[in-house]
Design an enzyme around this catalytic site. Structure first.
Site, PDB file in Angstrom:
ATOM      1  N   GLY A  63      60.189  64.316  19.860  1.00 19.75           N
ATOM      2  CA  GLY A  63      58.821  64.093  19.599  1.00 19.75           C
ATOM      3  C   GLY A  63      58.489  62.615  20.231  1.00 19.75           C
ATOM      4  N   GLN A  70      54.126  54.899  22.015  1.00 22.19           N
ATOM      5  CA  GLN A  70      55.666  54.676  22.350  1.00 22.19           C
ATOM      6  C   GLN A  70      55.835  54.376  23.723  1.00 22.19           C
ATOM      7  OE1 GLN A  70      56.979  58.108  19.880  1.00 22.19           O
ATOM      8  NE2 GLN A  70      58.599  56.554  19.317  1.00 22.19           N
ATOM      9  N   CYS A 120      63.576  57.136  14.843  1.00 22.88           N
ATOM     10  CA  CYS A 120      62.565  57.035  15.806  1.00 22.88           C
ATOM     11  C   CYS A 120      63.180  56.546  17.074  1.00 22.88           C
ATOM     12  CB  CYS A 120      61.411  56.236  15.259  1.00 22.88           C
ATOM     13  SG  CYS A 120      59.988  55.805  16.281  1.00 22.88           S
ATOM     14  N   LEU A 121      62.444  57.073  18.317  1.00 24.59           N
ATOM     15  CA  LEU A 121      62.877  56.506  19.418  1.00 24.59           C
ATOM     16  C   LEU A 121      62.553  54.864  19.691  1.00 24.59           C
ATOM     17  CD1 LEU A 121      61.816  59.184  22.056  1.00 24.59           C
ATOM     18  CD2 LEU A 121      64.161  58.792  21.110  1.00 24.59           C
ATOM     19  N   HIS A 127      55.442  62.741  11.407  1.00 18.84           N
ATOM     20  CA  HIS A 127      55.730  61.535  12.096  1.00 18.84           C
ATOM     21  C   HIS A 127      55.239  61.170  13.277  1.00 18.84           C
ATOM     22  CE1 HIS A 127      59.793  58.917  13.457  1.00 18.84           C
ATOM     23  NE2 HIS A 127      58.815  58.988  14.473  1.00 18.84           N
ATOM     24  N   GLU A 128      54.777  62.075  14.115  1.00 18.64           N
ATOM     25  CA  GLU A 128      54.078  61.660  15.300  1.00 18.64           C
ATOM     26  C   GLU A 128      52.463  61.513  15.017  1.00 18.64           C
ATOM     27  OE1 GLU A 128      55.753  60.912  17.735  1.00 18.64           O
ATOM     28  OE2 GLU A 128      57.200  62.035  17.205  1.00 18.64           O
ATOM     29  N   HIS A 181      52.561  57.863  14.091  1.00 18.32           N
ATOM     30  CA  HIS A 181      52.478  56.873  15.265  1.00 18.32           C
ATOM     31  C   HIS A 181      51.004  56.623  15.516  1.00 18.32           C
ATOM     32  CE1 HIS A 181      56.429  55.792  16.381  1.00 18.32           C
ATOM     33  NE2 HIS A 181      56.690  57.027  16.359  1.00 18.32           N
TER      34      HIS A 181
HETATM   35 ZN    ZN Z   1      58.873  57.782  15.946  1.00 23.91          ZN
END
Ligand code: ZN
Length: 169
Positions: A45, A50, A92-93, A134-135, A138
């Site tokens: 995701g 991000q 998380c990236l 999660h997204e 963000h």
């Molecule tokens: Zn994330």
């Protein structure tokens, strides 16, 4: 085009993103680039903030390229229903190398627009439900570490500050 992933500490990750209002070729290209950037970073995701773009836009593929139908575009997503709870490690990236258990709803229904601006509803379970939450977080300027204990969160932040000082963040 593969975008570099913005890391924790960049203010773009902690401010609410602006609604997507124009569904044109430029948006289609951005969505393509977001999938490419997500795969390159080995993620399932990715939200636009991000990659430094403060728009309410995210892409998800919990099958990581296995099922083309699993590729989801979420523009202006809203959570419309949640059910149950599920505790699992989450990462998380934008906060690489760290993972913490987070309790989330196990079944989640979202309402979002696709790349053409068409509204749809979709219900996900387990990993997909987690990705929806999660997204969407963000896009509201919220990171998963806001769902863990203050003690653990401070520990992570301290380790990140150390890494940043060493030029490793
Ligand atoms: Zn994330």
């Amino acid at each position: 085009m593969i975008y570099p992933i913005v890391k924790f500490g960049d203010p773009v990750l902690e401010k609410p993103a602006a609604a997507v209002t124009v569904f044109d070729d430029e948006l289609k290209k951005l969505v393509e680039d977001m999938f490419e950037s997500m795969y390159a970073a080995h993620g399932v995701g990715l939200a636009a903030p991000q990659i430094g773009i403060s728009k309410r836009l995210a892409v998800i593929d919990v099958t990581f390229k296995e099922d083309p139908d699993a590729k989801l575009v979420l523009a202006n997503p809203e959570i419309v229903h949640t059910e149950g709870t599920h505790r699992q490690n989450e990462g998380c990236l934008s906060i690489p190398e760290f993972r913490e258990p987070v309790s989330r709803a196990r079944i989640v229904t979202i309402r979002a627009q696709d790349v053409n601006g068409k509204w749809y509803e979709k219900t996900g379970e387990d990993l997909l439900a987690r990705a929806f939450l999660h997204e969407t977080d963000h896009l509201n300027g919220k990171l998963y570490i806001s769902h863990i204990s203050a003690l653990k969160r401070d520990l992570i932040k301290r380790r990140i500050r150390k890494l940043a000082k060493a030029g490793e963040w």
